[in-house]
Design a protein around this motif. Sequence first.
Motif, PDB file in Angstrom:
ATOM      1  N   ARG A 110       0.829  -1.207   0.000  1.00  0.00           N
ATOM      2  CA  ARG A 110       0.000   0.000   0.000  1.00  0.00           C
ATOM      3  C   ARG A 110       0.863   1.256   0.000  1.00  0.00           C
ATOM      4  NH1 ARG A 110      -4.476  -0.555   4.524  1.00  0.00           N
ATOM      5  NH2 ARG A 110      -2.755  -1.457   5.675  1.00  0.00           N
ATOM      6  N   THR A 111       1.994   1.206   0.697  1.00  0.00           N
ATOM      7  CA  THR A 111       2.902   2.358   0.692  1.00  0.00           C
ATOM      8  C   THR A 111       3.432   2.615  -0.710  1.00  0.00           C
ATOM      9  OG1 THR A 111       3.560   1.869   2.967  1.00  0.00           O
ATOM     10  CG2 THR A 111       5.002   3.313   1.693  1.00  0.00           C
ATOM     11  N   LEU A 112       3.840   1.539  -1.396  1.00  0.00           N
ATOM     12  CA  LEU A 112       4.329   1.679  -2.766  1.00  0.00           C
ATOM     13  C   LEU A 112       3.240   2.204  -3.682  1.00  0.00           C
ATOM     14  CD1 LEU A 112       6.484   1.201  -4.942  1.00  0.00           C
ATOM     15  CD2 LEU A 112       5.678  -1.173  -5.105  1.00  0.00           C
ATOM     16  N   LEU A 113       2.029   1.703  -3.507  1.00  0.00           N
ATOM     17  CA  LEU A 113       0.906   2.145  -4.337  1.00  0.00           C
ATOM     18  C   LEU A 113       0.635   3.634  -4.137  1.00  0.00           C
ATOM     19  CD1 LEU A 113      -1.540   1.598  -6.151  1.00  0.00           C
ATOM     20  CD2 LEU A 113      -2.801   0.893  -4.119  1.00  0.00           C
ATOM     21  N   CYS A 114       0.601   4.077  -2.885  1.00  0.00           N
ATOM     22  CA  CYS A 114       0.318   5.486  -2.597  1.00  0.00           C
ATOM     23  C   CYS A 114       1.399   6.392  -3.159  1.00  0.00           C
ATOM     24  CB  CYS A 114       0.188   5.694  -1.089  1.00  0.00           C
ATOM     25  SG  CYS A 114      -1.263   4.912  -0.361  1.00  0.00           S
ATOM     26  N   LEU A 163       3.284  10.348  -7.273  1.00  0.00           N
ATOM     27  CA  LEU A 163       4.251  10.794  -8.280  1.00  0.00           C
ATOM     28  C   LEU A 163       3.574  10.998  -9.631  1.00  0.00           C
ATOM     29  CD1 LEU A 163       7.374   8.567  -7.468  1.00  0.00           C
ATOM     30  CD2 LEU A 163       7.157  11.043  -7.161  1.00  0.00           C
ATOM     31  N   ALA A 164       2.700  10.060  -9.997  1.00  0.00           N
ATOM     32  CA  ALA A 164       2.004  10.184 -11.281  1.00  0.00           C
ATOM     33  C   ALA A 164       1.079  11.392 -11.298  1.00  0.00           C
ATOM     34  CB  ALA A 164       1.214   8.908 -11.566  1.00  0.00           C
ATOM     35  N   GLY A 165       0.511  11.726 -10.149  1.00  0.00           N
ATOM     36  CA  GLY A 165      -0.354  12.893 -10.087  1.00  0.00           C
ATOM     37  C   GLY A 165       0.413  14.198 -10.085  1.00  0.00           C
ATOM     38  N   PRO A 168       2.681  14.975 -14.401  1.00  0.00           N
ATOM     39  CA  PRO A 168       1.895  14.416 -15.519  1.00  0.00           C
ATOM     40  C   PRO A 168       2.753  13.867 -16.650  1.00  0.00           C
ATOM     41  CG  PRO A 168       1.014  16.542 -14.817  1.00  0.00           C
ATOM     42  CD  PRO A 168       2.320  16.365 -14.115  1.00  0.00           C
ATOM     43  N   ASP A 169       3.992  14.347 -16.770  1.00  0.00           N
ATOM     44  CA  ASP A 169       4.850  13.852 -17.845  1.00  0.00           C
ATOM     45  C   ASP A 169       5.114  12.353 -17.712  1.00  0.00           C
ATOM     46  OD1 ASP A 169       4.996  16.348 -18.932  1.00  0.00           O
ATOM     47  OD2 ASP A 169       6.881  16.896 -17.937  1.00  0.00           O
ATOM     48  N   LEU A 170       5.041  11.839 -16.497  1.00  0.00           N
ATOM     49  CA  LEU A 170       5.248  10.407 -16.293  1.00  0.00           C
ATOM     50  C   LEU A 170       4.125   9.582 -16.908  1.00  0.00           C
ATOM     51  CD1 LEU A 170       6.414  10.405 -12.547  1.00  0.00           C
ATOM     52  CD2 LEU A 170       7.846  10.184 -14.591  1.00  0.00           C
ATOM     53  N   ARG A 171       2.994  10.227 -17.184  1.00  0.00           N
ATOM     54  CA  ARG A 171       1.832   9.508 -17.720  1.00  0.00           C
ATOM     55  C   ARG A 171       1.691   9.667 -19.229  1.00  0.00           C
ATOM     56  NH1 ARG A 171      -2.624  12.009 -15.829  1.00  0.00           N
ATOM     57  NH2 ARG A 171      -1.683  13.628 -14.539  1.00  0.00           N
ATOM     58  N   HIS A 172       2.701  10.236 -19.874  1.00  0.00           N
ATOM     59  CA  HIS A 172       2.667  10.410 -21.326  1.00  0.00           C
ATOM     60  C   HIS A 172       3.275   9.192 -22.008  1.00  0.00           C
ATOM     61  CE1 HIS A 172       1.118  14.345 -22.521  1.00  0.00           C
ATOM     62  NE2 HIS A 172       1.558  14.795 -21.356  1.00  0.00           N
ATOM     63  N   MET A 174      -5.638   9.525 -14.571  1.00  0.00           N
ATOM     64  CA  MET A 174      -5.244   8.958 -13.285  1.00  0.00           C
ATOM     65  C   MET A 174      -6.004   7.680 -12.924  1.00  0.00           C
ATOM     66  SD  MET A 174      -2.676  10.241 -11.849  1.00  0.00           S
ATOM     67  CE  MET A 174      -2.907   9.436 -10.263  1.00  0.00           C
ATOM     68  N   PRO A 175      -7.297   7.545 -13.253  1.00  0.00           N
ATOM     69  CA  PRO A 175      -7.961   6.263 -12.939  1.00  0.00           C
ATOM     70  C   PRO A 175      -7.263   5.065 -13.568  1.00  0.00           C
ATOM     71  CG  PRO A 175      -9.599   7.933 -13.452  1.00  0.00           C
ATOM     72  CD  PRO A 175      -8.262   8.543 -13.762  1.00  0.00           C
ATOM     73  N   ILE A 176      -6.827   5.216 -14.829  1.00  0.00           N
ATOM     74  CA  ILE A 176      -6.133   4.108 -15.493  1.00  0.00           C
ATOM     75  C   ILE A 176      -4.787   3.855 -14.829  1.00  0.00           C
ATOM     76  CG2 ILE A 176      -5.107   3.342 -17.672  1.00  0.00           C
ATOM     77  CD1 ILE A 176      -7.247   4.882 -19.145  1.00  0.00           C
ATOM     78  N   VAL A 177      -4.078   4.930 -14.476  1.00  0.00           N
ATOM     79  CA  VAL A 177      -2.782   4.775 -13.809  1.00  0.00           C
ATOM     80  C   VAL A 177      -2.948   4.038 -12.483  1.00  0.00           C
ATOM     81  CG1 VAL A 177      -0.881   6.032 -12.721  1.00  0.00           C
ATOM     82  CG2 VAL A 177      -1.780   6.801 -14.914  1.00  0.00           C
ATOM     83  N   ILE A 178      -3.958   4.421 -11.720  1.00  0.00           N
ATOM     84  CA  ILE A 178      -4.196   3.769 -10.427  1.00  0.00           C
ATOM     85  C   ILE A 178      -4.496   2.285 -10.620  1.00  0.00           C
ATOM     86  CG2 ILE A 178      -5.767   3.683  -8.450  1.00  0.00           C
ATOM     87  CD1 ILE A 178      -6.054   6.725  -8.718  1.00  0.00           C
TER      88      ILE A 178
END
Length: 239
Positions: free
Chosen positions: A36-40, A45-47, A50-54, A64-68
């Motif tokens: 859970r710590t890693l997930l949070c 970071l992804a939030g 945003p460049d990490l999600r490109h 963000m829903p897809i990233v989660i």
Amino acid sequence: MNLTGARSLVAIWRNGRDTGYFSAIRRRPRGDLDGRTLLCRTGRLAGLFPDLRHLPGAKSAIGMPIVIEVVMMSVAAIMLMLTKVNVDEVPKTATLRAGVVAVIGIFGLAWLGDSFIAANKEVIVPAIGHLAEVAPWTFAFGLFFASVLLYSQAATTRALMPLGIVLGIPPQFLIAMFPSVNGYFFIPTYGSLIAAINFDLSGTTRIGKYVLNHSFMIPGLVATATAVSSGLLLARLMF
């Protein structure tokens, strides 16, 4: 500490024994907390960046829903590999059964409520509008009971907030009434409520004999009434 933990403390004080809440915490695998710590942290970071999600060649970032969802599944897979859990036993656990019930409850009931409102919008919305014209503060009750049917804050806001604007209710009062869209706890069929009841090993979170006398009713009503009343008071004093 949440309401369940507080109730367990009272039970321990009265009975002199552990009702299961703290035993469950002691038995909780360390991998669960680390996962859970890693997930949070990954989600944050992804939030924040945003460049990490490109993706290469994509015009916009992944939502963000897809990233989660991707991170959750990845963390779950890593935990299974590292802890060498017997995968055949996973579907038999109470946690998974409660999660499946929650998923069905959220999607099924929200779809049902949205369909009901869509089919009867010409009756429900004008009725709430006439009531709000006489006493604008009653619009909060309309939001509350609409959310009971819709099982969604977003759907309730989308359906009724434009009506509040048309009726001429000041924006600050509409914002103050916004907490009343959280009325899905009123009928204990929402997915997260069902999951919470199944997750509570102490047995203190439950649905009563008359259905509506469940563990979420009083806290939910008090929280909603306090939030809306405080918001209306602040809106009156500041604007």
